[in-house]
Design a protein around this motif. Structure first.
Motif, PDB file in Angstrom:
ATOM      1  N   VAL A 146       0.988  -1.350  -0.181  1.00 42.70           N
ATOM      2  CA  VAL A 146      -0.281  -0.098   0.021  1.00 42.70           C
ATOM      3  C   VAL A 146       0.691   1.369  -0.156  1.00 42.70           C
ATOM      4  N   ALA A 147       2.141   1.437   0.739  1.00 48.25           N
ATOM      5  CA  ALA A 147       2.680   1.999   0.547  1.00 48.25           C
ATOM      6  C   ALA A 147       3.312   2.712  -0.464  1.00 48.25           C
ATOM      7  N   PHE A 148       4.105   1.839  -1.171  1.00 47.78           N
ATOM      8  CA  PHE A 148       4.179   1.006  -2.364  1.00 47.78           C
ATOM      9  C   PHE A 148       3.914   2.201  -2.959  1.00 47.78           C
ATOM     10  N   ALA A 149       2.481   1.512  -3.522  1.00 50.45           N
ATOM     11  CA  ALA A 149       0.910   1.955  -4.492  1.00 50.45           C
ATOM     12  C   ALA A 149       1.151   3.761  -3.968  1.00 50.45           C
ATOM     13  N   ARG A 150       1.297   4.466  -2.738  1.00 50.22           N
ATOM     14  CA  ARG A 150       0.789   5.439  -2.778  1.00 50.22           C
ATOM     15  C   ARG A 150       1.776   6.209  -2.987  1.00 50.22           C
ATOM     16  N   GLN A 151       2.656   6.065  -2.875  1.00 54.80           N
ATOM     17  CA  GLN A 151       3.902   6.309  -3.933  1.00 54.80           C
ATOM     18  C   GLN A 151       4.419   7.193  -5.159  1.00 54.80           C
ATOM     19  N   TRP A 152       3.457   5.825  -6.443  1.00 55.11           N
ATOM     20  CA  TRP A 152       3.264   5.620  -7.081  1.00 55.11           C
ATOM     21  C   TRP A 152       2.213   6.565  -7.731  1.00 55.11           C
ATOM     22  N   GLY A 153       1.412   6.175  -7.183  1.00 53.29           N
ATOM     23  CA  GLY A 153      -0.328   7.480  -7.039  1.00 53.29           C
ATOM     24  C   GLY A 153      -0.279   5.169  -8.374  1.00 53.29           C
ATOM     25  N   ASN A 154       0.041   4.473  -8.496  1.00 54.71           N
ATOM     26  CA  ASN A 154      -1.030   3.654  -8.553  1.00 54.71           C
ATOM     27  C   ASN A 154      -1.785   1.845  -8.373  1.00 54.71           C
ATOM     28  N   SER A 155      -2.602   2.035  -7.792  1.00 57.52           N
ATOM     29  CA  SER A 155      -4.253   1.386  -7.470  1.00 57.52           C
ATOM     30  C   SER A 155      -3.249  -0.466  -7.760  1.00 57.52           C
ATOM     31  N   ASP A 156      -2.500  -0.998  -8.417  1.00 58.66           N
ATOM     32  CA  ASP A 156      -1.673  -1.349  -8.473  1.00 58.66           C
ATOM     33  C   ASP A 156      -1.814  -3.043  -7.019  1.00 58.66           C
ATOM     34  N   GLY A 157      -0.935  -1.893  -5.919  1.00 62.17           N
ATOM     35  CA  GLY A 157      -0.423  -2.162  -5.051  1.00 62.17           C
ATOM     36  C   GLY A 157      -1.471  -2.217  -4.239  1.00 62.17           C
ATOM     37  N   HIS A 158      -2.779  -2.539  -4.447  1.00 60.40           N
ATOM     38  CA  HIS A 158      -4.149  -1.607  -3.346  1.00 60.40           C
ATOM     39  C   HIS A 158      -4.962  -3.171  -3.976  1.00 60.40           C
ATOM     40  N   LEU A 159      -4.651  -3.532  -5.076  1.00 59.36           N
ATOM     41  CA  LEU A 159      -5.193  -4.765  -5.636  1.00 59.36           C
ATOM     42  C   LEU A 159      -4.667  -5.972  -5.288  1.00 59.36           C
ATOM     43  N   PHE A 160      -3.028  -6.014  -5.107  1.00 55.01           N
ATOM     44  CA  PHE A 160      -2.779  -7.135  -4.264  1.00 55.01           C
ATOM     45  C   PHE A 160      -2.991  -7.235  -3.227  1.00 55.01           C
ATOM     46  N   VAL A 161      -2.566  -6.476  -2.040  1.00 52.91           N
ATOM     47  CA  VAL A 161      -3.841  -6.412  -0.991  1.00 52.91           C
ATOM     48  C   VAL A 161      -5.032  -7.353  -0.936  1.00 52.91           C
ATOM     49  N   PHE A 162      -5.984  -6.762  -1.713  1.00 52.72           N
ATOM     50  CA  PHE A 162      -7.273  -7.919  -1.662  1.00 52.72           C
ATOM     51  C   PHE A 162      -6.916  -9.045  -2.133  1.00 52.72           C
ATOM     52  N   PHE A 163      -5.805 -10.051  -2.949  1.00 55.82           N
ATOM     53  CA  PHE A 163      -5.379 -10.682  -3.214  1.00 55.82           C
ATOM     54  C   PHE A 163      -5.116 -11.932  -2.165  1.00 55.82           C
ATOM     55  N   VAL A 164      -3.766 -10.676  -1.445  1.00 56.47           N
ATOM     56  CA  VAL A 164      -3.511 -11.515  -0.335  1.00 56.47           C
ATOM     57  C   VAL A 164      -4.095 -11.567   0.871  1.00 56.47           C
ATOM     58  N   ILE A 165      -5.238 -10.644   1.196  1.00 56.87           N
ATOM     59  CA  ILE A 165      -5.877 -10.627   2.031  1.00 56.87           C
ATOM     60  C   ILE A 165      -6.655 -11.798   1.886  1.00 56.87           C
ATOM     61  N   THR A 166      -7.234 -12.227   0.935  1.00 59.55           N
ATOM     62  CA  THR A 166      -8.536 -13.122   0.828  1.00 59.55           C
ATOM     63  C   THR A 166      -7.910 -14.688   0.572  1.00 59.55           C
ATOM     64  N   VAL A 167      -6.305 -14.425   0.397  1.00 58.62           N
ATOM     65  CA  VAL A 167      -5.753 -15.905   0.637  1.00 58.62           C
ATOM     66  C   VAL A 167      -5.416 -15.907   1.566  1.00 58.62           C
ATOM     67  N   ALA A 168      -4.628 -14.985   2.879  1.00 52.15           N
ATOM     68  CA  ALA A 168      -5.395 -15.434   4.226  1.00 52.15           C
ATOM     69  C   ALA A 168      -5.874 -15.252   5.574  1.00 52.15           C
ATOM     70  N   ALA A 169      -7.529 -15.518   4.540  1.00 54.38           N
ATOM     71  CA  ALA A 169      -8.563 -15.605   5.074  1.00 54.38           C
ATOM     72  C   ALA A 169      -8.796 -17.166   4.614  1.00 54.38           C
ATOM     73  N   ALA A 170      -8.529 -17.663   3.363  1.00 54.40           N
ATOM     74  CA  ALA A 170      -8.781 -19.120   3.445  1.00 54.40           C
ATOM     75  C   ALA A 170      -8.085 -19.158   4.613  1.00 54.40           C
ATOM     76  N   GLU A 171      -6.450 -18.861   4.821  1.00 54.35           N
ATOM     77  CA  GLU A 171      -5.607 -19.698   5.242  1.00 54.35           C
ATOM     78  C   GLU A 171      -5.703 -19.882   6.909  1.00 54.35           C
ATOM     79  N   VAL A 172      -6.402 -18.733   7.707  1.00 59.46           N
ATOM     80  CA  VAL A 172      -6.712 -18.434   8.616  1.00 59.46           C
ATOM     81  C   VAL A 172      -8.359 -20.172   9.193  1.00 59.46           C
ATOM     82  N   ALA A 173      -9.055 -19.423   7.780  1.00 59.04           N
ATOM     83  CA  ALA A 173      -9.445 -20.821   8.043  1.00 59.04           C
ATOM     84  C   ALA A 173      -9.482 -22.223   8.415  1.00 59.04           C
ATOM     85  N   VAL A 174      -8.028 -22.643   7.210  1.00 62.90           N
ATOM     86  CA  VAL A 174      -8.019 -24.223   7.305  1.00 62.90           C
ATOM     87  C   VAL A 174      -7.207 -24.525   8.703  1.00 62.90           C
ATOM     88  N   GLY A 175      -6.082 -23.209   8.569  1.00 60.06           N
ATOM     89  CA  GLY A 175      -5.600 -22.959   9.632  1.00 60.06           C
ATOM     90  C   GLY A 175      -6.350 -23.832  10.576  1.00 60.06           C
TER      91      GLY A 175
END
Length: 100
Positions: A47-76
């Motif tokens: 998110v910090a790098f996405a804000r610095q470069w004015g690009n929303s790709d970092g935010h998109l990756f964060v949503f994917f990481v949060i989704t994977v983390a939620a699945a990891e929490v459920a299974v783990g």
């Protein structure tokens, strides 16, 4: 630029704390929480790098990481609860004897 450096430094500190927790702890839940801390440190850097470069790709990756983390929490957590029900212990050193 200075704010981005501060966010990246905070992210680095959180990641190192999480890595130390994974390496030093023997309780499965604490190791699990340390992995989540490492994932959140990576999210902060993205998110910090996405804000610095004015690009929303970092935010998109964060949503994917949060989704994977939620699945990891459920299974783990399901695995940890199942192991605790059978063994009455979630110490990682003793879990390598799960053969029978």
């Amino acid at each position: 630029m200075l704010q981005t450096e501060a966010y990246v430094m905070l992210s680095m500190v959180l990641f190192v704390l999480g890595a130390m927790g994974v390496m030093l702890r023997r309780n499965a839940i604490l190791v699990f929480m340390s992995v989540e801390l490492m994932l959140n440190a990576a999210n902060l850097a993205l998110v910090a790098f996405a804000r610095q470069w004015g690009n929303s790709d970092g935010h998109l990756f964060v949503f994917f990481v949060i989704t994977v983390a939620a699945a990891e929490v459920a299974v783990g957590l399901a695995l940890i609860v199942a192991i605790f029900r059978t063994r009455r212990n979630i110490n990682i050193d003793e879990l390598n004897q799960l053969q029978g």
